[in-house]
Design a protein around this motif. Structure first.
Motif, mmCIF file in Angstrom:
data_model
loop_
_atom_site.group_PDB
_atom_site.id
_atom_site.type_symbol
_atom_site.label_atom_id
_atom_site.label_comp_id
_atom_site.label_asym_id
_atom_site.label_seq_id
_atom_site.Cartn_x
_atom_site.Cartn_y
_atom_site.Cartn_z
ATOM 1 N N HIS A 137 0.683 -1.185 -0.029
ATOM 2 C CA HIS A 137 0.574 -0.020 0.015
ATOM 3 C C HIS A 137 0.877 1.204 -0.105
ATOM 4 C CE1 HIS A 137 1.346 -0.266 4.279
ATOM 5 N NE2 HIS A 137 0.868 1.469 4.173
ATOM 6 N N ASP B 10 1.129 5.232 1.853
ATOM 7 C CA ASP B 10 0.294 5.575 2.825
ATOM 8 C C ASP B 10 -1.092 7.439 2.344
ATOM 9 O OD1 ASP B 10 1.116 4.225 4.390
ATOM 10 O OD2 ASP B 10 2.751 5.842 5.741
ATOM 11 N N HIS C 228 5.022 -0.088 0.018
ATOM 12 C CA HIS C 228 5.625 -0.782 1.054
ATOM 13 C C HIS C 228 4.574 -1.319 1.917
ATOM 14 C CE1 HIS C 228 3.421 2.449 3.273
ATOM 15 N NE2 HIS C 228 3.487 2.142 4.242
HETATM 16 NI NI NI Z 1 2.220 2.157 5.473
#
Ligand code: NI
Ligand code: OGA
Length: 346
Positions: free
Chosen positions: A221, A223, A277
Motif C-alpha cells: 500500500h 500512505d 510498502h
Molecule cells: Ni504504510
C-alpha cells in the motif's frame, strides 16, 4: 452489528497453533516482485543536524539530498533528528502495554466509524478484507485536537510528548521538501493548512506467526498523508518497492523511517511519488511499529501546486479532493496498492 473479531494477539497465543488458519492464508502471487538479496540495496540516510544547525551551504546541500531521496526512493531514514531516544522507546513500550490490555478493555476503544478519533482493531478493515492480516492496530488522531485512550496508565502523557516533538520534525522535513520542489518558503504550511493539519498515530502489533511465508502483516500500500514517520521495536519486517524489487528496510537504531504519502504526490504533481510498502511477519518475535501520518487539515482541497503545473508541458495529473473525503475512502476500502490515488488521477 458484526461480531467482534478476535485479535491477532489472541489468535497467535492460542495453545498449539502450528499453522495459519485459512482466513489468514495468502496465496503468493507468482507475478510479485522478488525480494532483493543485495545488501547494498538500502534506503538513503538524511542527517537532519545539517538542516537546523548547519551553515546555509550545508542547509542547501541537505535540501538537495532530501529532494534526491524523495525523487529516487520516496523512502529515507533520518538520523540526528533531535527527538530523544527515551521518548521513542517510551512510546513503543506504552503501545506494547496497550495491546497487552485485556480484550474487553481494548474493546472500549474499538470505535465505530473509520474517521473516529480513537479506533483499535485487527487486520486493516476486517469487514471488507478478503483475507485477514496478521496485525492488530490502534489509530489515534493527535492533531489538531489531541486524543488518547485512557488506558494503560501513563499512555496519554507519553503520546502527547511524542506527538508534539515529532510534529516539529515532520513540519521541518515538509518545509525542506517543499523548498526542494522549488516552492516558495512556507508554501506547504499555508496551502495544506498545516496549522490545523491532521496527524494520526497508527501503532501496529505483529505477533509471531507459525507460517510467516503465507501470512501478511500489512499488504502492499501507499500512505494517504503528506509524510509518514515510522519507528519500530528493532524487529525487521518492513519492505519497500524500488525498481521492481522489494527491499528489506533494516533501519539504523533510533532513526526515523520517513516516506512520501499520496498527498505529497498530488501537491508535487507527481514529481515525488508515494511508494508501495508492506509489512511481513516472522516466526520468532513480536514486532511493534508506530507510523505517524502528517496530512493537510481535513477540509483542505488538495490539488497540484500551481507553480508545478504548466498547461502545455506539464498538465495537472490529479483533480482536487478534500483530504477528509480521501481519508474516508482510503480507510473504508480494502488496502489495495495505490488504488485511491488512481481514483483522483486525471
Ligand atoms: Ni504504510
Ligand atoms: C503503516 C505501515 C509498516 C510497518 O502503518 O502504514 O506501512 O512496518 N507500516 O509496520
Amino acid at each position: 452489528k458484526l461480531p467482534t473479531m478476535i485479535s491477532i494477539k489472541q489468535l497467535a497465543e492460542s495453545p498449539g497453533l502450528t499453522s495459519v488458519p485459512p482466513t489468514y492464508t495468502f496465496t503468493p502471487n507468482p507475478n510479485d516482485h522478488p525480494v532483493s538479496d543485495d545488501q547494498k540495496d538500502s534506503i538513503p540516510v538524511i542527517d537532519f543536524a545539517r538542516l537546523t544547525s548547519g551553515t546555509p551551504d550545508q542547509r542547501s546541500k541537505l535540501v538537495h539530498d532530501l529532494g534526491k531521496a524523495c525523487q529516487d526512493w520516496g523512502f529515507f531514514m533520518v538520523i540526528n533528528h533531535g527527538v530523544p531516544e527515551s521518548q521513542m522507546k517510551a512510546l513503543i513500550k506504552a503501545c506494547g502495554e496497550f495491546f497487552n490490555l485485556k480484550e474487553e478493555e481494548k474493546q472500549e476503544f474499538a470505535g465505530k466509524h473509520v474517521l473516529d478519533s480513537i479506533r483499535c482493531g485487527t487486520s486493516f478493515n476486517a469487514s471488507v478484507d478478503k483475507v485477514l492480516f496478521w496485525r492488530d492496530f490502534l489509530k489515534v488522531f493527535v492533531h489538531p485536537k489531541f486524543h488518547s485512550p485512557t488506558k494503560p496508565s501513563g499512555f496519554r502523557e507519553i503520546l502527547l510528548e511524542y506527538s508534539k516533538r515529532t510534529r516539529k520534525l515532520a513540519l521541518d522535513l515538509l518545509e525542506g521538501i517543499s523548498v526542494s520542489l522549488g516552492l516558495e518558503d512556507g508554501y506547504m504550511e499555508k496551502a495544506m493548512n498545516l496549522e490545523s493539519g491532521l496527524q494520526i498515530l497508527a501503532a501496529n502489533f505483529y505477533p509471531p506467526c507459525p507460517e510467516p511465508e503465507v501470512a501478511m502483516g500489512m499488504p502492499s500500500h501507499s500512505d494517504h498523508g503528506l509524510l509518514t514517520l515510522l519507528i519500530h521495536n528493532g524487529i525487521s519486517g518492513l519492505q519497500v518497492q524500488h525498481k521492481g524489487k522489494w527491499i528489506n528496510v533494516n533501519s539504523i537504531p533510533n532513526a526515523f523511517v520517513v516516506n512520501i504519502g499520496d498527498h505529497l504526490e498530488i501537491v508535487s504533481n507527481g514529481r515525488y511519488k508515494s511508494i508501495l510498502h508492506r509489512a511481513t511477519v516472522n516466526e520468532k518475535a513480536t514486532r511493534i511499529s508506530i507510523a505517524t501520518v502528517y496530512g493537510p487539515s481535513l477540509d483542505t482541497v488538495v490539488s497540484p501546486a500551481p507553480e508545478l503545473v504548466n498547461l502545455e508541458t506539464n498538465p495537472p495529473a490529479f483533480k482536487g479532493m478534500k483530504y477528509g473525503e480521501y481519508l474516508e475512502m482510503q480507510q473504508s476500502n480494502k488496502l489495495d496498492g495505490k488504488s485511491c490515488l488512481h481514483h483522483v488521477a486525471v
